[in-house]
Write a protein that holds these residues in place. Structure first.
Motif, PDB file in Angstrom:
ATOM      1  N   UNK A  17      18.179  40.364  36.818  1.00  8.69           N
ATOM      2  CA  UNK A  17      19.156  40.638  35.755  1.00  8.69           C
ATOM      3  C   UNK A  17      19.005  39.690  34.569  1.00  8.69           C
ATOM      4  N   UNK A  18      17.768  39.502  34.135  1.00 10.70           N
ATOM      5  CA  UNK A  18      17.531  38.612  32.995  1.00 10.70           C
ATOM      6  C   UNK A  18      17.741  39.307  31.656  1.00 10.70           C
ATOM      7  N   UNK A  19      17.895  40.632  31.671  1.00 14.45           N
ATOM      8  CA  UNK A  19      18.122  41.384  30.435  1.00 14.45           C
ATOM      9  C   UNK A  19      19.438  42.156  30.506  1.00 14.45           C
ATOM     10  N   UNK A  20      20.126  42.236  29.368  1.00 14.74           N
ATOM     11  CA  UNK A  20      21.406  42.952  29.308  1.00 14.74           C
ATOM     12  C   UNK A  20      21.138  44.404  28.925  1.00 14.74           C
ATOM     13  N   UNK A  21      20.997  45.268  29.918  1.00 18.57           N
ATOM     14  CA  UNK A  21      20.738  46.682  29.666  1.00 18.57           C
ATOM     15  C   UNK A  21      21.652  47.537  30.529  1.00 18.57           C
ATOM     16  N   UNK A  22      21.890  48.756  30.098  1.00 22.51           N
ATOM     17  CA  UNK A  22      22.800  49.652  30.809  1.00 22.51           C
ATOM     18  C   UNK A  22      22.151  50.206  32.073  1.00 22.51           C
ATOM     19  N   UNK A  23      22.997  50.749  32.968  1.00 28.88           N
ATOM     20  CA  UNK A  23      22.495  51.329  34.216  1.00 28.88           C
ATOM     21  C   UNK A  23      21.603  52.537  33.939  1.00 28.88           C
ATOM     22  N   UNK A  24      21.952  53.308  32.928  1.00 36.20           N
ATOM     23  CA  UNK A  24      21.142  54.484  32.561  1.00 36.20           C
ATOM     24  C   UNK A  24      19.744  54.061  32.121  1.00 36.20           C
ATOM     25  N   UNK A  25      19.676  52.982  31.352  1.00 39.21           N
ATOM     26  CA  UNK A  25      18.377  52.476  30.900  1.00 39.21           C
ATOM     27  C   UNK A  25      17.575  51.882  32.065  1.00 39.21           C
ATOM     28  N   UNK A  26      18.280  51.287  33.015  1.00 36.51           N
ATOM     29  CA  UNK A  26      17.610  50.757  34.209  1.00 36.51           C
ATOM     30  C   UNK A  26      16.901  51.880  34.969  1.00 36.51           C
ATOM     31  N   UNK A  27      17.607  53.001  35.120  1.00 36.41           N
ATOM     32  CA  UNK A  27      17.008  54.148  35.810  1.00 36.41           C
ATOM     33  C   UNK A  27      15.788  54.658  35.058  1.00 36.41           C
ATOM     34  N   UNK A  28      15.876  54.657  33.735  1.00 38.59           N
ATOM     35  CA  UNK A  28      14.741  55.080  32.899  1.00 38.59           C
ATOM     36  C   UNK A  28      13.538  54.161  33.133  1.00 38.59           C
ATOM     37  N   UNK A  29      13.782  52.855  33.110  1.00 37.45           N
ATOM     38  CA  UNK A  29      12.707  51.869  33.302  1.00 37.45           C
ATOM     39  C   UNK A  29      12.137  51.947  34.715  1.00 37.45           C
ATOM     40  N   UNK A  30      13.026  52.146  35.698  1.00 34.35           N
ATOM     41  CA  UNK A  30      12.578  52.243  37.087  1.00 34.35           C
ATOM     42  C   UNK A  30      11.576  53.383  37.268  1.00 34.35           C
ATOM     43  N   UNK A  31      11.789  54.475  36.560  1.00 39.18           N
ATOM     44  CA  UNK A  31      10.846  55.597  36.641  1.00 39.18           C
ATOM     45  C   UNK A  31       9.456  55.200  36.187  1.00 39.18           C
ATOM     46  N   UNK A  32       9.371  54.363  35.146  1.00 43.03           N
ATOM     47  CA  UNK A  32       8.072  53.926  34.645  1.00 43.03           C
ATOM     48  C   UNK A  32       7.478  52.783  35.475  1.00 43.03           C
ATOM     49  N   UNK A  33       8.339  52.070  36.199  1.00 43.30           N
ATOM     50  CA  UNK A  33       7.824  51.088  37.163  1.00 43.30           C
ATOM     51  C   UNK A  33       7.055  51.830  38.254  1.00 43.30           C
ATOM     52  N   UNK A  34       7.671  52.885  38.762  1.00 43.91           N
ATOM     53  CA  UNK A  34       7.022  53.713  39.787  1.00 43.91           C
ATOM     54  C   UNK A  34       5.741  54.335  39.245  1.00 43.91           C
ATOM     55  N   UNK A  35       5.800  54.843  38.023  1.00 40.73           N
ATOM     56  CA  UNK A  35       4.617  55.423  37.377  1.00 40.73           C
ATOM     57  C   UNK A  35       3.536  54.352  37.182  1.00 40.73           C
ATOM     58  N   UNK A  36       3.989  53.124  36.889  1.00 36.62           N
ATOM     59  CA  UNK A  36       3.047  52.031  36.668  1.00 36.62           C
ATOM     60  C   UNK A  36       2.254  51.662  37.891  1.00 36.62           C
ATOM     61  N   UNK A  37       2.858  51.795  39.084  1.00 35.42           N
ATOM     62  CA  UNK A  37       2.121  51.519  40.315  1.00 35.42           C
ATOM     63  C   UNK A  37       0.974  52.515  40.504  1.00 35.42           C
ATOM     64  N   UNK A  38       1.178  53.733  40.051  1.00 34.44           N
ATOM     65  CA  UNK A  38       0.109  54.744  40.122  1.00 34.44           C
ATOM     66  C   UNK A  38      -1.038  54.353  39.201  1.00 34.44           C
TER      67      UNK A  38
END
Length: 342
Positions: A35-56
């Protein structure tokens, strides 16, 4: 929320999503956890999708690097084919991710069970040693901890056991693909990435308790079960089940025989060498195929370390069954001889 804060949040979402897509998924995932960045839960879900994509993208990036390096050591056309395909897929994935992020399009839903991110418990040197063929054998049997085994060493032994078995087939393409997967797995662990979730690990863990030879117990257990089913047609025998017969066979292959106390185990290995030599004579394989040498080298290294350094050996698949057959035939002749003399 002020327009200034909205802009800051949007920029943070875009920056972290781009970082995740461009090979920094583990770092971004760790930042979100802390939690080092102040971002909304909706944005977290957006970023999480690209984290998963990034592993690919990381996976194809590793395949590209490994095949590029191996092209310098092996003159094989299929390596160049794999390299070319992987680099085109990698470029395509990067293009899609960048366009989607800038267009504010969400990719992939996040599932925590799919990818585990964790802190390495040992130094990276220790990780490499645990996955080093030969040395992993020494570490496992030296520790002699089987009820609560070191998962990394056990997984390492299983990976290289599969690689050894595939090497015996003599197919360079299959062998190289498997080697790439092993290297990718090691590289992922070194990067604090674990693609194998806990459920899969638990299933893999029950394959064998002490020795990878126990996996052969599934084969012999099936044959014992079928034999007892056949005998049951003509006479009554004690209760039996496929699960119990497999468990019994696995238990036999889990034994670690002390060589000074039971030197008969050496006869089993001599018989195995004779059998392998006979098969090589019959098949006459193409010894220009390098994978044969790799497979036999890994196999011999395993048993030499156990015999010379640790003074114990497991039962050998097929050789053990032949020994049992020879003992059975010998006992029949002994009974027949005894009856005649009587």
């Amino acid at each position: 929320m002020s327009e200034e804060l909205k802009t800051a949040d949007t920029n943070t979402k875009t920056q972290l999503s781009l970082a995740a897509a461009l090979f920094f998924s583990p770092l971004v995932q760790n930042m979100l956890k802390e939690n080092t960045r102040d971002i909304t839960e909706k944005d977290r879900e957006f970023i999480h999708g690209y984290i998963k994509f990034g592993y690919i993208t990381i996976l194809f990036w590793l395949i590209t690097i490994v095949t590029w390096i191996m092209n310098y050591f092996f003159v094989l056309k299929f390596l160049n084919v794999i390299y070319t395909i992987s680099i085109f897929i990698l470029i395509f994935l990067l293009f899609i991710s960048i366009v989607s992020i800038l267009s504010d399009i969400r990719l992939l839903k996040w599932d925590d069970a799919l990818v585990e991110n964790y802190a390495i418990e040992w130094s990276k040197k220790d990780i490499i040693l645990k996955y080093l063929p030969g040395y992993n054998i020494y570490l496992r049997y030296k520790e002699h901890s089987f009820d609560k085994p070191n998962w990394r060493i056990k997984e390492s032994i299983l990976l290289w056991a599969v690689f050894t078995g595939i090497s015996m087939i003599g197919n360079n393409m299959i062998d190289t693909i498997l080697l790439i997967l092993v290297i990718t797995r090691i590289a992922a662990i070194m990067s604090d990435i674990d693609f194998v979730n806990t459920t899969i690990k638990q299933h893999i863990n029950i394959l064998f308790l002490k020795n990878p030879e126990e996996i052969f117990g599934y084969v012999t257990g099936l044959f014992v079960y079928l034999w007892k089913a056949f005998i049951h047609l003509f006479s009554k025998i004690e209760s039996y089940s496929l699960q119990n017969e497999i468990a019994k066979e696995k238990e036999v292959y889990s034994r670690i025989i002390d060589i000074p106390e039971n030197k008969n185990i050496i006869i089993e290995y001599i018989l195995w060498i004779i059998l392998v030599s006979w098969l090589v004579y019959l098949i006459q394989p193409d010894f220009t195929v390098r994978t044969y040498y790799v497979g036999f080298l890994l196999l011999i290294t395993r048993y030499l370390i156990m015999a010379v350094q640790l003074k114990h050996l497991p039962h050998l698949p097929i050789a053990r069954e032949i020994m049992l057959l020879l003992k059975g035939i010998g006992s029949l002749f002994a009974k027949k001889s005894f009856t005649i003399n009587k």
